[in-house]
Write an enzyme that holds these catalytic residues in place. Sequence first.
Site, short mmCIF file in Angstrom:
data_model
loop_
_atom_site.label_atom_id
_atom_site.label_comp_id
_atom_site.label_asym_id
_atom_site.label_seq_id
_atom_site.Cartn_x
_atom_site.Cartn_y
_atom_site.Cartn_z
N TRP A 104 0.79 -11.03 1.40
CA TRP A 104 2.13 -10.37 1.47
C TRP A 104 1.40 -8.77 2.12
O TRP A 104 1.03 -8.16 1.08
CB TRP A 104 2.57 -10.34 -0.04
CG TRP A 104 3.71 -9.18 -0.50
CD1 TRP A 104 3.58 -8.02 -0.72
CD2 TRP A 104 4.25 -9.42 0.28
NE1 TRP A 104 4.12 -7.78 -0.72
CE2 TRP A 104 5.32 -8.53 -1.10
CE3 TRP A 104 5.53 -10.99 0.48
CZ2 TRP A 104 7.70 -7.89 -0.89
CZ3 TRP A 104 7.29 -11.06 0.22
CH2 TRP A 104 7.47 -9.72 -0.36
N MET A 105 2.93 -7.99 2.98
CA MET A 105 2.67 -6.83 3.04
C MET A 105 3.85 -5.72 2.60
O MET A 105 4.81 -7.11 3.00
CB MET A 105 2.38 -6.11 3.92
CG MET A 105 2.41 -5.20 4.54
SD MET A 105 1.49 -4.67 5.98
CE MET A 105 2.74 -5.15 6.73
N ASN A 106 4.29 -5.10 1.84
CA ASN A 106 5.46 -4.25 1.75
C ASN A 106 5.52 -2.56 2.20
O ASN A 106 4.60 -2.82 3.44
CB ASN A 106 6.71 -4.36 0.29
CG ASN A 106 6.22 -3.99 -0.95
OD1 ASN A 106 5.14 -4.91 -0.77
ND2 ASN A 106 6.64 -3.33 -1.16
N ASP A 107 6.30 -1.84 1.61
CA ASP A 107 6.08 -0.37 1.93
C ASP A 107 4.88 0.19 2.78
O ASP A 107 3.48 -0.16 1.84
CB ASP A 107 6.32 0.99 0.64
CG ASP A 107 7.55 -0.27 -0.15
OD1 ASP A 107 7.98 -1.08 0.28
OD2 ASP A 107 7.50 0.74 -1.01
N ASP A 136 7.12 6.22 -6.91
CA ASP A 136 6.73 7.08 -4.99
C ASP A 136 6.69 7.75 -4.97
O ASP A 136 7.30 8.55 -4.36
CB ASP A 136 8.00 5.74 -4.38
CG ASP A 136 7.86 4.28 -4.85
OD1 ASP A 136 7.67 4.16 -5.11
OD2 ASP A 136 9.34 4.04 -4.44
C1 FRU Z 1 9.48 -0.05 -2.49
C2 FRU Z 1 9.06 -0.78 -3.54
C3 FRU Z 1 8.61 0.37 -4.49
C4 FRU Z 1 7.28 0.41 -5.65
C5 FRU Z 1 7.13 -0.79 -4.48
C6 FRU Z 1 6.34 -1.81 -5.30
O1 FRU Z 1 9.57 -1.49 -1.69
O2 FRU Z 1 10.09 -1.34 -4.67
O3 FRU Z 1 9.58 1.15 -5.02
O4 FRU Z 1 7.01 1.09 -5.37
O5 FRU Z 1 8.23 -1.13 -3.69
O6 FRU Z 1 5.34 -3.20 -4.29
#
Ligand code: FRU
Length: 471
Positions: free
Chosen positions: A21-24, A139
Amino acid sequence: MPPAHRTVPRPVFHFTPRRNWMNDPNGLVHHRGLWHLYFQYNPEGPDWGNMSWGHATSPDLEHWTEHAVALSHRAGEQIYSGSIVAARDGEGPLTAYYTSAYDDGHQAQSRAVSHDGGFTWTPAPENPVLDRGSRAFRDPKVIRYDAEGAARWIMLAVEADDRQVLLYASRDLRSWEFQSSFGPLGGAGVVWECPDLVRLPLDGHPDDERWVLLLSTNEVGDDTRGEGSSMHYVVGHFDGVAFTPERPRPTRLDHGRDFYAGVTFDNAPGDEAVMLGWMGNWRYADAFPSTPWRGAMSLPRRLSLRTVDGVPRLVQQPPGFVRDRLARATRSTFPGGPDRPGITLSGHSLLELCWDPAATGALRLSLHGDTDARVDLQHDSGSLRLTRSGPAAEAVHPGFPSTSTVPLPDATPARLLLVLDGPLLEVFVGDGEATVSNLVLLGGGPVTAAVRTERAAPVTAAVADVAPATP
Ligand code: FRU
C-alpha cells in the site's frame, strides 16, 4: 474473470511501489542531482496501516528507483505525512518533519535528520518537538522564506477537523514559534490535510508575486454521492507571518476523482514549483483491484500562475520528458465527423488533440480496451465532461463510476493532452489551465481512442506510445 494484475497493468512512467500500500507523497526534495520521493507506505501489506515512509529517487522525474524504507513505524507510533528541507549549499544534512501518530490517538510533529543524502534517518531524541495535545494536528510542510537576507523556515500544519492551517517559524529548524492561523473557509463536512504554500510569479513577472496555498480536502462520512478526496488552492499574499487570501473561496485544483495530497519539492533546480500528488481517493482506495501494488503517484507537474478571465489561475504542466516526447510524436490531421476509425494506443501513451470547436461543434472521445469499463470525454461549449462507467468500474465501489465536469473558457482552437499510463489517466486542458486525473480500468492490452465531432472539420492528433502494451 482474469486475474487483477492482468486487468490493472502497472504504470510505466509513473511511480508505484514494488508491492503493498502507498498513499501521500512525503518529503519531496531535490538534493545533489536526485529527486527524492518518500511516501506513506505500509511495508507489510496491501491495505493502509503500519504507516512508514517508503523511499524512491529519480534523476529525471521519469525513471524511479525504490529504496529501503526510510522511516519505519514502531511500537505505539506510526509515521504520517510530512516534508523535508535541504540546506541550500548542498552540504548540510537533510531535515525531515513528519507527524507522529500515536496509538493513544494523539498526533504531534517530529523531526529526523539524514547525513547520507536521504537514505538513512535518525529521529531526534526529544521527539515530538511540536505538540498541542491534539488528535488531528498533522502533515507538517516546511518551506524556506527569505526576507532581508535572513533565511527563516516556515512550517504549515493542519488542525484537520477544524479546517485550519497553523503557521510556525524557525531560524534553526529546531525550535518553532507560532505565527498565525488560517481558516476555516470554503465548504464544511471535510477535513483539511497536507497543506503547502508556494511562491509564484503572476504571468511570469518576478516582481508581481503571489503565494498559493494548496489544500487537500477529504469528505467526512460515507455518502457515496460525494466526491470523497479532492484538492483546492487559494491565491493570496504571505508576509512571513500570516497568509491573506485574495478571494474568499478556494478553487478546485484538479477536477478528477483521483488527485490528492499534492505537495511541491523543496530545493528544485531554478526554483521551479514541481508538484506531485497521490492518484487515489480515500472513498475507494482500498478497493482498487491492483496487485501486488496499491497506490500510484501522478506525473510531477510544473506549476505557474496566469491571469485567466481577470483572475490568477494555477496552471499545471506535464514534466519535460512528456513535452519532449510530444514534440517528437507522430502528428496527423484528419477530418472529424461522426464515423472515424479509432486511434490505437498501447495504453502507456500520450495523445494530444487540437481542433477548432467553432468548426467542429462538440467533440467526443471514448477510450476502451479489453475490459467492460469505459471512459468518455465530451467537449462542448462551456465544459469538458469526463465519465468513467461500465460494469468493471461499478464493481470497484459504488462511488467509483463518476462524471467530472470542468468549466471551460471559450478557447479557440481547443487543445487536450491525455496522458494514459495503464490505470492512470491525466488530462491537461489547453496549456494546463485545468486538469482531470482519474484511475481507469481499461485493461492491459491496447486501448482504442475514438474521436467524433458533430461536423466534419479538421482535428489534429499527436500520438506517442511511451511503452508497448502490457503483455
Ligand atoms: C492524507 C492523510 C494525511 C495523513 C496520512 C496518513 O491522505 O490522511 O493527513 O498524514 O494521510 O496516511
